[in-house]
Write a protein that holds these residues in place. Sequence first.
Motif, PDB file in Angstrom:
ATOM      1  N   VAL A  30       0.845  -1.197   0.000  1.00  0.00           N
ATOM      2  CA  VAL A  30       0.000   0.000   0.000  1.00  0.00           C
ATOM      3  C   VAL A  30       0.879   1.245   0.000  1.00  0.00           C
ATOM      4  CG1 VAL A  30      -1.578   1.382   1.423  1.00  0.00           C
ATOM      5  CG2 VAL A  30      -2.066  -1.033   1.010  1.00  0.00           C
ATOM      6  N   SER A  31       1.888   1.252   0.856  1.00  0.00           N
ATOM      7  CA  SER A  31       2.796   2.404   0.913  1.00  0.00           C
ATOM      8  C   SER A  31       3.504   2.615  -0.418  1.00  0.00           C
ATOM      9  CB  SER A  31       3.837   2.211   2.022  1.00  0.00           C
ATOM     10  OG  SER A  31       3.227   2.272   3.276  1.00  0.00           O
ATOM     11  N   ALA A  32       3.916   1.517  -1.058  1.00  0.00           N
ATOM     12  CA  ALA A  32       4.609   1.620  -2.343  1.00  0.00           C
ATOM     13  C   ALA A  32       3.696   2.212  -3.412  1.00  0.00           C
ATOM     14  CB  ALA A  32       5.117   0.252  -2.770  1.00  0.00           C
ATOM     15  N   VAL A  33       2.443   1.783  -3.425  1.00  0.00           N
ATOM     16  CA  VAL A  33       1.501   2.319  -4.417  1.00  0.00           C
ATOM     17  C   VAL A  33       1.249   3.795  -4.140  1.00  0.00           C
ATOM     18  CG1 VAL A  33      -0.856   2.198  -5.326  1.00  0.00           C
ATOM     19  CG2 VAL A  33       0.423   0.089  -4.904  1.00  0.00           C
ATOM     20  N   LEU A  34       1.050   4.149  -2.880  1.00  0.00           N
ATOM     21  CA  LEU A  34       0.827   5.558  -2.546  1.00  0.00           C
ATOM     22  C   LEU A  34       2.040   6.405  -2.919  1.00  0.00           C
ATOM     23  CD1 LEU A  34      -0.985   5.178   0.899  1.00  0.00           C
ATOM     24  CD2 LEU A  34      -2.010   5.867  -1.286  1.00  0.00           C
ATOM     25  N   ASP A  35       3.235   5.891  -2.638  1.00  0.00           N
ATOM     26  CA  ASP A  35       4.458   6.612  -3.018  1.00  0.00           C
ATOM     27  C   ASP A  35       4.545   6.781  -4.530  1.00  0.00           C
ATOM     28  OD1 ASP A  35       5.202   6.812  -0.364  1.00  0.00           O
ATOM     29  OD2 ASP A  35       6.669   5.168  -0.457  1.00  0.00           O
ATOM     30  N   ALA A  36       4.183   5.735  -5.268  1.00  0.00           N
ATOM     31  CA  ALA A  36       4.220   5.799  -6.732  1.00  0.00           C
ATOM     32  C   ALA A  36       3.254   6.857  -7.253  1.00  0.00           C
ATOM     33  CB  ALA A  36       3.899   4.434  -7.333  1.00  0.00           C
ATOM     34  N   ILE A  37       2.101   6.961  -6.621  1.00  0.00           N
ATOM     35  CA  ILE A  37       1.122   7.976  -7.038  1.00  0.00           C
ATOM     36  C   ILE A  37       1.717   9.371  -6.863  1.00  0.00           C
ATOM     37  CG2 ILE A  37      -1.103   9.041  -6.458  1.00  0.00           C
ATOM     38  CD1 ILE A  37      -2.088   6.164  -5.745  1.00  0.00           C
ATOM     39  N   VAL A  38       2.408   9.572  -5.753  1.00  0.00           N
ATOM     40  CA  VAL A  38       3.003  10.883  -5.483  1.00  0.00           C
ATOM     41  C   VAL A  38       4.168  11.164  -6.431  1.00  0.00           C
ATOM     42  CG1 VAL A  38       4.307  12.228  -3.770  1.00  0.00           C
ATOM     43  CG2 VAL A  38       2.291  10.937  -3.064  1.00  0.00           C
ATOM     44  N   THR A  39       5.070  10.202  -6.583  1.00  0.00           N
ATOM     45  CA  THR A  39       6.290  10.448  -7.357  1.00  0.00           C
ATOM     46  C   THR A  39       6.074  10.383  -8.863  1.00  0.00           C
ATOM     47  OG1 THR A  39       6.967   8.130  -7.205  1.00  0.00           O
ATOM     48  CG2 THR A  39       7.807   9.618  -5.530  1.00  0.00           C
ATOM     49  N   ARG A  40       5.048   9.693  -9.301  1.00  0.00           N
ATOM     50  CA  ARG A  40       4.826   9.543 -10.746  1.00  0.00           C
ATOM     51  C   ARG A  40       3.513  10.173 -11.177  1.00  0.00           C
ATOM     52  NH1 ARG A  40       7.999   4.459 -12.730  1.00  0.00           N
ATOM     53  NH2 ARG A  40       7.591   5.610 -14.618  1.00  0.00           N
ATOM     54  N   GLN A  41       3.179  11.261 -10.508  1.00  0.00           N
ATOM     55  CA  GLN A  41       1.957  11.994 -10.823  1.00  0.00           C
ATOM     56  C   GLN A  41       1.857  12.242 -12.320  1.00  0.00           C
ATOM     57  OE1 GLN A  41       2.057  15.449  -8.340  1.00  0.00           O
ATOM     58  NE2 GLN A  41      -0.081  15.268  -7.815  1.00  0.00           N
ATOM     59  N   GLY A  42       0.701  12.043 -12.848  1.00  0.00           N
ATOM     60  CA  GLY A  42       0.488  12.266 -14.264  1.00  0.00           C
ATOM     61  C   GLY A  42       0.744  11.032 -15.117  1.00  0.00           C
ATOM     62  N   GLU A  43       1.550  10.114 -14.625  1.00  0.00           N
ATOM     63  CA  GLU A  43       1.844   8.881 -15.361  1.00  0.00           C
ATOM     64  C   GLU A  43       0.920   7.742 -14.938  1.00  0.00           C
ATOM     65  OE1 GLU A  43       6.041   7.687 -15.470  1.00  0.00           O
ATOM     66  OE2 GLU A  43       6.467   9.630 -14.540  1.00  0.00           O
ATOM     67  N   ILE A  44       0.283   7.905 -13.806  1.00  0.00           N
ATOM     68  CA  ILE A  44      -0.521   6.820 -13.233  1.00  0.00           C
ATOM     69  C   ILE A  44      -1.998   7.140 -13.388  1.00  0.00           C
ATOM     70  CG2 ILE A  44      -1.152   5.716 -11.044  1.00  0.00           C
ATOM     71  CD1 ILE A  44       1.739   5.758 -10.268  1.00  0.00           C
ATOM     72  N   HIS A  45      -2.729   6.169 -13.875  1.00  0.00           N
ATOM     73  CA  HIS A  45      -4.185   6.291 -13.985  1.00  0.00           C
ATOM     74  C   HIS A  45      -4.744   6.100 -12.575  1.00  0.00           C
ATOM     75  CE1 HIS A  45      -8.311   4.967 -15.055  1.00  0.00           C
ATOM     76  NE2 HIS A  45      -8.155   5.922 -15.982  1.00  0.00           N
ATOM     77  N   ILE A  46      -5.273   7.162 -12.012  1.00  0.00           N
ATOM     78  CA  ILE A  46      -5.659   7.176 -10.597  1.00  0.00           C
ATOM     79  C   ILE A  46      -6.746   6.152 -10.265  1.00  0.00           C
ATOM     80  CG2 ILE A  46      -7.371   9.020 -10.677  1.00  0.00           C
ATOM     81  CD1 ILE A  46      -4.689   8.566  -7.984  1.00  0.00           C
ATOM     82  N   LEU A  47      -7.694   5.942 -11.173  1.00  0.00           N
ATOM     83  CA  LEU A  47      -8.744   4.961 -10.893  1.00  0.00           C
ATOM     84  C   LEU A  47      -8.178   3.542 -10.852  1.00  0.00           C
ATOM     85  CD1 LEU A  47     -11.737   6.383 -12.958  1.00  0.00           C
ATOM     86  CD2 LEU A  47     -11.337   6.525 -10.489  1.00  0.00           C
ATOM     87  N   THR A  48      -7.179   3.279 -11.689  1.00  0.00           N
ATOM     88  CA  THR A  48      -6.525   1.974 -11.655  1.00  0.00           C
ATOM     89  C   THR A  48      -5.764   1.821 -10.347  1.00  0.00           C
ATOM     90  OG1 THR A  48      -6.327   1.959 -14.055  1.00  0.00           O
ATOM     91  CG2 THR A  48      -4.895   0.455 -12.837  1.00  0.00           C
ATOM     92  N   ALA A  49      -5.044   2.861  -9.951  1.00  0.00           N
ATOM     93  CA  ALA A  49      -4.310   2.832  -8.684  1.00  0.00           C
ATOM     94  C   ALA A  49      -5.275   2.629  -7.512  1.00  0.00           C
ATOM     95  CB  ALA A  49      -3.510   4.114  -8.506  1.00  0.00           C
TER      96      ALA A  49
END
Length: 87
Positions: A30-49
């Motif tokens: 969970v922490s890794a996914v949340l970190d990825a959302i923060v660090t890769r903003q714009g590259e990650i489809h938020i609904l998929t995350a």
Amino acid sequence: MHTNRSDKIELLIPEEEALQEKINTCEICVSAVLDAIVTRQGEIHILTAEGILSSIHTISTDFQTELLYLKLEKIIVASSERASHQI
């Protein structure tokens, strides 16, 4: 007979530790996914995350439920062992 109960408790201990490790792993994920959302903003489809996080949470909840029932089983076995010593 009391040996069987003690043996049963001894068998449950590694199972309990494994479940706790699985729960901890889910928390790390969970922490890794949340970190990825923060660090890769714009590259990650938020609904998929969000779906991924929800799935991890569901898995973690299942492990927590298993752990709860395992702890209950340990208590029941230990209680019946104490009761048999009082007889």
